[in-house]
Design an enzyme around this catalytic site. Structure first.
Site, mmCIF file in Angstrom:
data_model
loop_
_atom_site.group_PDB
_atom_site.id
_atom_site.type_symbol
_atom_site.label_atom_id
_atom_site.label_comp_id
_atom_site.label_asym_id
_atom_site.label_seq_id
_atom_site.Cartn_x
_atom_site.Cartn_y
_atom_site.Cartn_z
ATOM 1 N N GLU A 97 -81.600 -72.193 24.379
ATOM 2 C CA GLU A 97 -80.674 -73.117 23.727
ATOM 3 C C GLU A 97 -81.401 -74.355 23.228
ATOM 4 O O GLU A 97 -81.039 -74.934 22.193
ATOM 5 C CB GLU A 97 -79.554 -73.481 24.704
ATOM 6 C CG GLU A 97 -78.625 -72.308 24.971
ATOM 7 C CD GLU A 97 -77.817 -72.433 26.247
ATOM 8 O OE1 GLU A 97 -77.102 -71.468 26.560
ATOM 9 O OE2 GLU A 97 -77.909 -73.470 26.925
ATOM 10 N N GLU A 167 -85.584 -64.732 29.774
ATOM 11 C CA GLU A 167 -84.173 -64.744 29.408
ATOM 12 C C GLU A 167 -84.016 -64.184 28.001
ATOM 13 O O GLU A 167 -84.199 -64.909 27.020
ATOM 14 C CB GLU A 167 -83.613 -66.169 29.457
ATOM 15 C CG GLU A 167 -83.580 -66.776 30.842
ATOM 16 C CD GLU A 167 -82.619 -67.940 30.907
ATOM 17 O OE1 GLU A 167 -81.715 -67.898 31.743
ATOM 18 O OE2 GLU A 167 -82.753 -68.877 30.107
#
Length: 252
Positions: A97, A167
């Protein structure tokens, strides 16, 4: 060699109220947690110190980001030295992010990592590929390039304070999760990269954890993979099932 299992909870920009934060803290304080697991939780900056003061001492607290300067005119940022002085031992860096929404390059992530280690912080270093990159067979290439930027600015000794969090971007907050084989294969590739780029000793000792829609239902299967050393948990870290994820290696 044996690597201590690690479970981190990335609260992101949650919870929204002091009451919700208190309820989550009470849950963790009262739960039976596997004492062999290193547990770290990462609240928004506003709650770093208040959470540290009320959560049980065996649970560590992490910041979700930091800058690569120790002080100065950088409105909205927080420095590694400020985190260290506040008694915050960990910081998450390179989360997808941050890379996508805030356009952080791997080189910026590397600068932040170097600065955090210089301040004696430990780093949860995130890497991972997009769905398009996964489908075109670029997973290993992307993860290696993201790590190489960090390898270029660190010493071999620095890696003792780094936990790598793989991730896959396509599995974060989507409900999708890498299969246990996909996770294991990528973790093994990351370990092979570390062996060549840093050293075999670092490759064997560095914990590589998985993040991406980890939940009560999939954590046990993932936890038994030989190169999966734990989890970085997003949404489920705000729920009672976070306790089950922390305890996923019990009786395995």
């Amino acid at each position: 060699m044996s690597r201590q299992f690690f479970v981190g909870g990335n609260f992101k920009m949650n919870p929204n109220t002091v009451a919700e934060k208190r309820a989550l803290t009470d849950l963790l304080n009262q739960a039976h947690l596997d004492p062999s697991v290193e547990v770290v939780v990462s609240p928004p900056f506003l709650w770093l110190i208040p959470l540290k003061e009320i959560i049980r001492p065996e649970i560590k607290v992490a910041a979700q980001n930091c800058y690569f300067k120790d002080s100065g005119a950088f409105t909205g940022e927080i420095s590694p030295l400020q985190l260290k002085d506040a008694g915050i031992p960990y910081v998450i860096l390179g989360h997808s992010e941050r890379r996508t929404l805030f356009h952080e390059t791997s080189e910026v992530v590397a600068l932040k990592t170097k600065a955090a280690l210089a301040a004696s912080l430990s780093v949860i270093l995130c890497i991972g590929e997009t769905l398009e990159q996964r489908e075109t067979g670029q997973t290993t290439k992307v993860c290696s390039e993201q790590l190489q930027a960090v390898v270029d600015v660190l010493t071999e000794a620095d890696w003792s304070k780094i936990v790598i969090a793989y991730e896959p971007v396509w599995a974060i907050g989507t409900g999708k999760v890498a299969t246990s084989k996909q996770a294991q294969d990528t973790h093994a590739d990351v370990r092979a990269f570390l062996s060549k780029a840093v050293s075999p000793a670092v490759a064997q000792s560095t914990r590589i954890i998985y993040g991406g829609s980890v939940n009560k239902g999939n954590c046990k299967e993932l936890s038994v993979q030989p190169d999966v050393d734990g989890f970085l948990v997003g949404g489920a870290s705000l729920k009672p099932e976070f306790v089950d994820i922390i305890n996923s290696t019990l009786n395995k």
